[in-house]
Write a protein that holds these residues in place. Structure first.
Motif, short mmCIF file in Angstrom:
data_model
loop_
_atom_site.label_atom_id
_atom_site.label_comp_id
_atom_site.label_asym_id
_atom_site.label_seq_id
_atom_site.Cartn_x
_atom_site.Cartn_y
_atom_site.Cartn_z
N UNK A 1 0.14 -1.66 -1.32
CA UNK A 1 -0.21 -0.70 -0.26
C UNK A 1 -0.09 -1.34 1.12
N UNK A 2 -0.51 -2.59 1.23
CA UNK A 2 -0.38 -3.28 2.51
C UNK A 2 1.10 -3.45 2.88
N UNK A 3 1.90 -3.85 1.90
CA UNK A 3 3.33 -4.04 2.15
C UNK A 3 3.98 -2.74 2.61
N UNK A 4 3.62 -1.62 1.97
CA UNK A 4 4.24 -0.35 2.38
C UNK A 4 3.78 0.05 3.78
N UNK A 5 2.52 -0.20 4.10
CA UNK A 5 2.00 0.19 5.42
C UNK A 5 2.70 -0.59 6.54
N UNK A 6 3.22 -1.78 6.22
CA UNK A 6 3.99 -2.56 7.18
C UNK A 6 5.45 -2.09 7.18
N UNK B 1 3.34 -10.63 7.13
CA UNK B 1 3.06 -9.52 8.05
C UNK B 1 1.60 -9.11 7.99
N UNK B 2 1.12 -8.50 9.08
CA UNK B 2 -0.23 -7.95 9.08
C UNK B 2 -0.16 -6.44 9.28
N UNK B 3 -1.17 -5.74 8.76
CA UNK B 3 -1.17 -4.28 8.80
C UNK B 3 -2.44 -3.77 9.45
#
Length: 361
Positions: free
Chosen positions: A155-160, A118-120
């Motif tokens: 943090x990237x994973x949560x933002x997605x 995924x991208x954020x």
């Protein structure tokens, strides 16, 4: 001449980096017992070993006995957590009391999908802030090192995972604290458990647009200060001090941003078990401890004092018993209802109601 040649190639000796027992670089010798790594008396080691044995028995292998023990002896669990979870077991116990272990088991492979595929929209913001998170901790110091990479991934994973929340700077300190005690995937699911409310009320309102839950907490805290410490509350009014000037970070990072690490850990032990009310209790206890000094200070010195509490006020063995003695649960619920009546419930994007209660009990 030959001797000179050898000298030129000798490496310049680099003074060893001094770390405290948690992995933070020590700038200077501290008088704090938590900052020193000198040898401790034998009786302290024996006492700690006894505590660890009790905890291992309570938890079982890999946490297998935990739920059964909590059901049978909840008061024992509460008392032991308030005394402090042994550091070697902290990561596992945090996952057990937060409900994140169950989330991980029910969502196998999800974290990997979020990180890799995924991208954020928040990626650049996260990269910008990474180096500001626990910059004095050895795990996060190396640019693009394993600590910074892990923090970015979580943090990237949560933002997605939750695009309504996305990424807010204060989340870095929460995720960073968790990563010092568990793997990336474990830290991610504990963040989910906190913000989505696996055990206690959801806390995503701390990070939604407009920080609606922060506004509610500051309203509640302001009222509690005036009720528990009326003289100080009156002084704050005269000097035009409100909690947003000093307490916002307490709630946004649950004291992980600027408090001594050994105190922050003890607060987090209780926070994950009992909920956000411990943040109110610790805040009130701090103000109570420093009351006689604070009521004398004019505005500028008052602001400085509220952001830089003295070392003796930060001793967990003094501060936490004071905090535990302050009763706030019923009043917090009343003030939450008052706040909602006064302001109307904050709605999240899409129109859904998004104003969780302050605590669950």
């Amino acid at each position: 001449m030959e001797k000179k040649k050898v000298d030129d190639h000798e490496p310049v000796p680099v003074p060893p980096v001094r770390l405290d027992r948690f992995g933070f670089v020590k700038q200077e010798l501290s008088n704090s017992p938590e900052g020193l790594t000198k040898s401790r008396p034998t009786f302290e080691y024996e006492r700690d070993e006894r505590r660890i044995r009790k905890w291992r028995k309570m938890i079982g292998v890999g946490g297998s006995d935990w739920k059964h023990y909590v059901r049978r002896k909840p008061h024992v669990v509460k008392r032991r957590i308030r005394k402090g979870i042994p550091d070697c077991l902290r990561g596992l116990v945090w996952q057990l009391i937060s409900g994140s272990r169950d989330l991980l088991l029910m969502n196998a492979g999800v974290y990997e999908q979020l990180v890799i595929y995924e991208t954020s929209a928040s990626e650049l913001d996260i990269i910008r802030d990474i180096s500001r998170t626990f910059p004095s901790h050895v795990f996060f110091q190396q640019r693009h090192g394993p600590g910074q990479r892990s923090l970015y991934n979580v943090l990237k994973a949560y933002s997605v995972y939750d695009r309504d929340v996305g990424y807010v700077q204060g989340m870095g300190f929460v995720a960073g604290l968790l990563l010092l005690y568990m793997s990336e995937e474990d830290a991610f699911w504990l963040l989910v458990a906190l913000l989505k409310g696996a055990v206690h009320a959801p806390m995503e309102g701390l990070y939604l647009v407009g920080l609606p839950l922060v506004q509610q907490y500051l309203f509640q805290f302001d009222t509690l200060v005036r009720e528990h410490l009326p003289k100080l509350g009156e002084h704050f009014t005269q000097e035009m001090i409100n909690p947003s000037m000093y307490a916002s970070q307490w709630f946004i990072t649950v004291f992980s941003y600027s408090f001594p690490f050994h105190l922050a850990l003890r607060i987090w032990d209780v926070f994950l078990h009992e909920g956000v009310k411990i943040v109110f209790k610790v805040g009130l206890a701090l103000l109570k401890y420093c009351h006689d000094n604070l009521v004398k200070l004019p505005f500028e010195k008052l602001i400085h004092a509220l952001r830089n509490f003295p070392e003796d006020a930060m001793n967990p063995d003094t501060l936490l018993p004071m905090a535990y003695s302050i009763k706030v649960s019923k009043r917090l619920e009343e003030l939450k209802l008052e706040y909602e009546k006064k302001n109307g419930k904050q709605a999240e994007p899409g129109g859904k109601q998004k104003q969780p209660p302050a605590e669950t009990h």
